[in-house]
Design an enzyme around this catalytic site. Structure first.
Site, PDB file in Angstrom:
ATOM      1  CG  ASN A   1       8.418  13.974  47.133  1.00 26.14           C
ATOM      2  OD1 ASN A   1       7.245  13.666  47.322  1.00 26.14           O
ATOM      3  ND2 ASN A   1       8.872  15.208  47.391  1.00 26.14           N
ATOM      4  CB  ALA A   2      11.145  16.639  42.723  1.00 26.46           C
TER       5      ALA A   2
ATOM      6  CG  ASP B   1      15.551  22.677  37.813  1.00 26.74           C
ATOM      7  OD1 ASP B   1      14.807  21.689  37.648  1.00 26.74           O
ATOM      8  OD2 ASP B   1      15.343  23.774  37.274  1.00 26.74           O
TER       9      ASP B   1
ATOM     10  CB  SER C   1      -0.788  11.241  41.416  1.00 28.97           C
ATOM     11  OG  SER C   1      -2.096  11.755  41.403  1.00 28.97           O
TER      12      SER C   1
ATOM     13  CE1 TYR D   1       1.078  15.784  39.591  1.00 23.39           C
ATOM     14  CE2 TYR D   1      -1.110  14.819  39.731  1.00 23.39           C
ATOM     15  CZ  TYR D   1       0.127  15.082  40.304  1.00 23.39           C
ATOM     16  OH  TYR D   1       0.402  14.652  41.583  1.00 23.39           O
TER      17      TYR D   1
ATOM     18  CB  SER E   1       4.157  13.772  34.232  1.00 29.08           C
ATOM     19  OG  SER E   1       3.343  14.068  35.357  1.00 29.08           O
ATOM     20  CE  LYS E   2       3.013  12.807  39.939  1.00 26.92           C
ATOM     21  NZ  LYS E   2       4.247  12.813  40.747  1.00 26.92           N
TER      22      LYS E   2
HETATM   23  N1  NAP Z   1      -0.261  16.813  47.734  1.00 27.31           N
HETATM   24  C1  NAP Z   1      -1.047  15.999  47.062  1.00 27.31           C
HETATM   25  O1  NAP Z   1      -2.291  16.101  47.150  1.00 27.31           O
HETATM   26  C2  NAP Z   1      -0.437  14.952  46.185  1.00 27.31           C
HETATM   27  C3  NAP Z   1      -1.270  13.902  45.730  1.00 27.31           C
HETATM   28  C4  NAP Z   1      -0.728  12.919  44.925  1.00 27.31           C
HETATM   29  C5  NAP Z   1       0.617  12.962  44.590  1.00 27.31           C
HETATM   30  N2  NAP Z   1       1.413  13.994  45.025  1.00 27.31           N
HETATM   31  C6  NAP Z   1       2.812  13.998  44.625  1.00 27.31           C
HETATM   32  O2  NAP Z   1       3.624  14.192  45.763  1.00 27.31           O
HETATM   33  C7  NAP Z   1       4.874  14.748  45.350  1.00 27.31           C
HETATM   34  C8  NAP Z   1       5.238  15.861  46.318  1.00 27.31           C
HETATM   35  O3  NAP Z   1       4.306  16.917  46.157  1.00 27.31           O
HETATM   36  P1  NAP Z   1       3.764  17.810  47.385  1.00 27.31           P
HETATM   37  O4  NAP Z   1       2.302  17.622  47.415  1.00 27.31           O
HETATM   38  O5  NAP Z   1       4.548  17.600  48.593  1.00 27.31           O
HETATM   39  O6  NAP Z   1       4.004  19.277  46.765  1.00 27.31           O
HETATM   40  P2  NAP Z   1       4.882  20.504  47.238  1.00 27.31           P
HETATM   41  O7  NAP Z   1       4.610  20.858  48.657  1.00 27.31           O
HETATM   42  O8  NAP Z   1       4.649  21.550  46.193  1.00 27.31           O
HETATM   43  O9  NAP Z   1       6.379  19.962  47.147  1.00 27.31           O
HETATM   44  C9  NAP Z   1       6.965  19.708  45.897  1.00 27.31           C
HETATM   45  C10 NAP Z   1       8.451  19.571  46.081  1.00 27.31           C
HETATM   46  O10 NAP Z   1       9.026  19.318  44.781  1.00 27.31           O
HETATM   47  C11 NAP Z   1      10.102  20.204  44.590  1.00 27.31           C
HETATM   48  N3  NAP Z   1      10.308  20.528  43.186  1.00 27.31           N
HETATM   49  C12 NAP Z   1       9.420  21.045  42.301  1.00 27.31           C
HETATM   50  N4  NAP Z   1      10.015  21.271  41.128  1.00 27.31           N
HETATM   51  C13 NAP Z   1      11.316  20.873  41.264  1.00 27.31           C
HETATM   52  C14 NAP Z   1      12.444  20.873  40.420  1.00 27.31           C
HETATM   53  N5  NAP Z   1      12.374  21.306  39.148  1.00 27.31           N
HETATM   54  N6  NAP Z   1      13.624  20.406  40.902  1.00 27.31           N
HETATM   55  C15 NAP Z   1      13.721  19.975  42.192  1.00 27.31           C
HETATM   56  N7  NAP Z   1      12.690  19.957  43.046  1.00 27.31           N
HETATM   57  C16 NAP Z   1      11.507  20.411  42.590  1.00 27.31           C
HETATM   58  C17 NAP Z   1       9.748  21.454  45.392  1.00 27.31           C
HETATM   59  O11 NAP Z   1      10.918  22.172  45.756  1.00 27.31           O
HETATM   60  P3  NAP Z   1      11.432  23.540  45.059  1.00 27.31           P
HETATM   61  O12 NAP Z   1      10.233  24.276  44.575  1.00 27.31           O
HETATM   62  O13 NAP Z   1      12.181  24.198  46.165  1.00 27.31           O
HETATM   63  O14 NAP Z   1      12.333  23.091  43.955  1.00 27.31           O
HETATM   64  C18 NAP Z   1       9.094  20.840  46.625  1.00 27.31           C
HETATM   65  O15 NAP Z   1      10.074  20.519  47.571  1.00 27.31           O
HETATM   66  C19 NAP Z   1       4.696  15.193  43.899  1.00 27.31           C
HETATM   67  O16 NAP Z   1       5.336  14.288  43.037  1.00 27.31           O
HETATM   68  C20 NAP Z   1       3.191  15.139  43.706  1.00 27.31           C
HETATM   69  O17 NAP Z   1       2.839  14.893  42.360  1.00 27.31           O
HETATM   70  C21 NAP Z   1       0.900  14.972  45.822  1.00 27.31           C
END
Ligand code: NAP
Length: 267
Positions: free
Chosen positions: A86-87, A59, A137, A150, A153-154
């Site tokens: 990335n998390a 975590d 982001s 959000y 944090s970014k």
């Molecule tokens: N999708 C978009 O539209 C978008 C746009 C801009 C930026 N992003 C960024 O891309 C990154 C990945 O997001 P995603 O879109 O792929 O979302 P996602 O499908 O929800 O994946 C998020 C990942 O982060 C992990 N995570 C969350 N809390 C955590 C914790 N406390 N410790 C360890 N791992 C944790 C989750 O795993 P567990 O829950 O198993 O821990 C999951 O593997 C993020 O930083 C997000 O801000 C996404």
């Protein structure tokens, strides 16, 4: 041959979405890939027996988990070439209704998770002249309504990484961040609501968004060519540009965009 071939790539948050796609794409480029998440059973089952995958339950809000994860990677493969922070989690709620714990949780995952993992990996990355990357982001360039925690944090992540890049300028190590646009993933389903519960649905048609695999390709190409930062979509580039030149107009356009989302708290 990919520049990542034979390298040790560490990815946080690889149980779904962009992180999982980064794991798959890094493997295809010949890297040894260490990943963490809280829910690791799916990755463990899928990659069981693959000696190029190391999966660790962690975590990232817990400093000790991050230390143990990075130490375990060092113990297994002797060093780290690339760390991709990335998390991440998101939110959707009016600030006036939001429990303070939501903002703290967003900072703990998105900002502090990045700081912890980077701190424990940095000496190895410097010695290998490697790369630290953050998945940021557009919200890291432009405050977004109903995403106060959000965006905060970014912005914090980008400030941290920019400082670090400058500090490491003459070391051979590189620091960068990438800003995807809307990408199909689980992020909106598990976005926090005002009380800290999970939103449980996405306001977007995920099938129409960039795929996580496309996003991962752009990120790894950027890591290989040591880009400073990448804003991935035309909408994102326009937002960043508009915000610099016409910030008051950007307020209005961004407000209207998010007001028009289904079930927007701004309505
Ligand atoms: N999708 C978009 O539209 C978008 C746009 C801009 C930026 N992003 C960024 O891309 C990154 C990945 O997001 P995603 O879109 O792929 O979302 P996602 O499908 O929800 O994946 C998020 C990942 O982060 C992990 N995570 C969350 N809390 C955590 C914790 N406390 N410790 C360890 N791992 C944790 C989750 O795993 P567990 O829950 O198993 O821990 C999951 O593997 C993020 O930083 C997000 O801000 C996404």
């Amino acid at each position: 041959m990919s520049k990542l071939s034979g390298k040790v790539v560490v990815i946080t948050g690889a149980s779904s979405g962009i992180g999982k796609a980064l794991l798959e794409a890094s493997l295809k480029r010949g890297a040894r890939v260490a990943v963490c998440a809280r829910n690791t059973s799916g990755i463990m089952a899928e990659f069981q027996g693959n000696e190029n995958v190391f999966c660790y339950q962690a975590d990232v809000t817990k400093e000790s988990d991050c230390r143990n994860f990075i130490d375990a990677v060092m113990g297994k493969w002797g060093g780290i070439d690339v760390l991709i922070n990335n998390a991440g989690i998101s939110m959707r709620a009016l600030f006036a209704q939001t429990d303070i714990s939501v903002i703290k949780e967003l900072m703990d995952v998105n900002f502090w998770g990045t700081v912890y993992c980077t701190r424990f990996a940095i000496n190895s990355i410097i010695s290998r002249r490697g790369v630290v990357a953050g998945v940021s982001s557009i919200a890291g360039y432009r405050g977004l309504p109903c995403r106060t925690g959000y965006s905060a944090s970014k912005f914090a992540m980008q400030g941290f990484l920019e400082s670090l890049r400058t500090e490491l300028l003459h070391t051979g190590a590189h620091v960068m961040w990438v800003s995807p646009g809307f990408t199909a993933s689980n992020i909106r389903n598990v976005a926090r609501a005002a009380d800290g519960g999970i939103q449980g649905e996405t306001p977007l048609d995920e099938k129409k968004l960039m795929t996580a695999a496309q996003c991962a390709t752009i990120i790894l190409d950027g890591v290989e060519s040591r880009k400073r930062s990448i804003v991935m979509t035309a909408q994102g580039k326009l937002t960043v540009w508009m915000n610099k030149l016409f910030p008051a107009l950007a307020d209005k356009l961004v407000f209207n965009h998010f007001k028009n989302e289904p079930d927007s708290p701004l309505k």
